[in-house]
Scaffold this active site. Structure first.
Site, short mmCIF file in Angstrom:
data_model
loop_
_atom_site.label_atom_id
_atom_site.label_comp_id
_atom_site.label_asym_id
_atom_site.label_seq_id
_atom_site.Cartn_x
_atom_site.Cartn_y
_atom_site.Cartn_z
N GLN A 1 2.96 9.92 1.47
CA GLN A 1 4.25 9.23 1.49
C GLN A 1 5.12 9.58 0.29
OE1 GLN A 1 2.39 5.18 2.30
NE2 GLN A 1 4.29 5.07 3.46
N GLY B 1 0.84 -1.18 0.00
CA GLY B 1 0.00 0.00 0.00
C GLY B 1 0.88 1.24 0.00
N HIS C 1 -2.79 7.11 6.99
CA HIS C 1 -1.81 8.03 6.38
C HIS C 1 -2.47 9.33 5.92
CE1 HIS C 1 2.10 6.13 6.33
NE2 HIS C 1 1.62 5.01 5.85
N HIS D 1 -4.56 1.04 7.49
CA HIS D 1 -3.20 1.57 7.59
C HIS D 1 -3.02 2.74 6.61
CE1 HIS D 1 1.31 1.13 8.08
NE2 HIS D 1 1.23 1.86 6.99
N GLU D 2 -3.46 2.54 5.37
CA GLU D 2 -3.31 3.60 4.36
C GLU D 2 -4.23 4.78 4.65
OE1 GLU D 2 -0.76 3.45 2.56
OE2 GLU D 2 -0.40 1.37 3.11
N CYS E 1 5.86 -0.09 7.63
CA CYS E 1 5.49 1.05 6.79
C CYS E 1 6.69 1.47 5.97
CB CYS E 1 5.02 2.20 7.69
SG CYS E 1 4.54 3.67 6.76
N LEU E 2 6.47 1.74 4.70
CA LEU E 2 7.60 2.12 3.83
C LEU E 2 8.27 3.41 4.31
CD1 LEU E 2 6.12 1.30 0.30
CD2 LEU E 2 7.75 -0.05 1.63
NI NI Z 1 2.52 3.11 5.89
#
Ligand code: NI
Length: 186
Positions: A52, A47, A144, A140-141, A98-99
């Site tokens: 991000q 995701g 963000h 989760h997304e 998380c990236l």
């Molecule tokens: Ni994340």
């Protein structure tokens, strides 16, 4: 085009993102979505949310097929201006990463069932229900675009334990196998 992923510490990750205006011709949404998928795949993520990549917009993409779970087959989607309108069930914990926060994984509790309203990539309004891992990826997304990171869900004890590692990430002292962008205070 692969874009650098914004690292923990950048204020864009803590901001509530703005709705995308469908009339806004200055935004090439189609290209943006393509770039987000490409960036996500290059980083082996499931995701990616617009903040991000430094854009405070209510947009995220998911493709959780690599998680290799039965109910995630073909789970590749674009969520524009989404709104979670219901969350229910008994909270369950699962280790998330998380990236934007490389090498840190922690258990996060989330409710298992959600109902979400959004626009798809063709600006068609959609309403859908998800559960289990699909719901978790979306939650989760969605966090963000609300300016929330998975680390915000942790106990204050856990947060204290992670403080040093998180500040190293925000200072750029971290190695990820994808391109990242670090916020430098002036
Ligand atoms: Ni994340």
């Amino acid at each position: 085009m692969i874009l650098p992923i914004v690292a923990y510490g950048d204020p864009v990750l803590k901001k509530k993102a703005n709705d995308i205006d469908p009339q806004d011709n200055s935004l090439d949404l189609k290209a943006l979505i393509e770039n987000m998928f490409e960036t996500m795949y290059a980083a082996s993520g499931v995701g990616l949310a617009a903040p991000q990549i430094g854009l405070s917009l209510r947009l995220f993409v998911v493709d959780a097929e690599p998680m290799d779970e039965q109910n995630l087959k073909g789970f590749k989607k674009v969520f524009i201006n989404p709104q979670i309108i219901e969350e229910q069930g008994n909270a369950w914990a699962f280790e998330e990463g998380c990236l934007s926060i490389p090498h840190i994984r922690e258990n996060v509790e989330r409710l298992p069932k959600i109902k979400i309203k959004y626009f798809d990539e063709n600006w068609q309004p959609q309403e859908a229900e998800y559960d289990g891992m699909a719901a978790r990826v979306i939650q989760h997304e969605y966090d963000h675009i609300e300016g929330i990171l998975f680390t915000d869900h942790l106990s204050s004890f856990k947060k204290t334990m992670l403080r040093k590692r998180l500040s190293s990430i925000s200072n750029g002292q971290v190695k990820a196998d994808y391109k990242m962008k670090f916020y430098h205070k002036k």
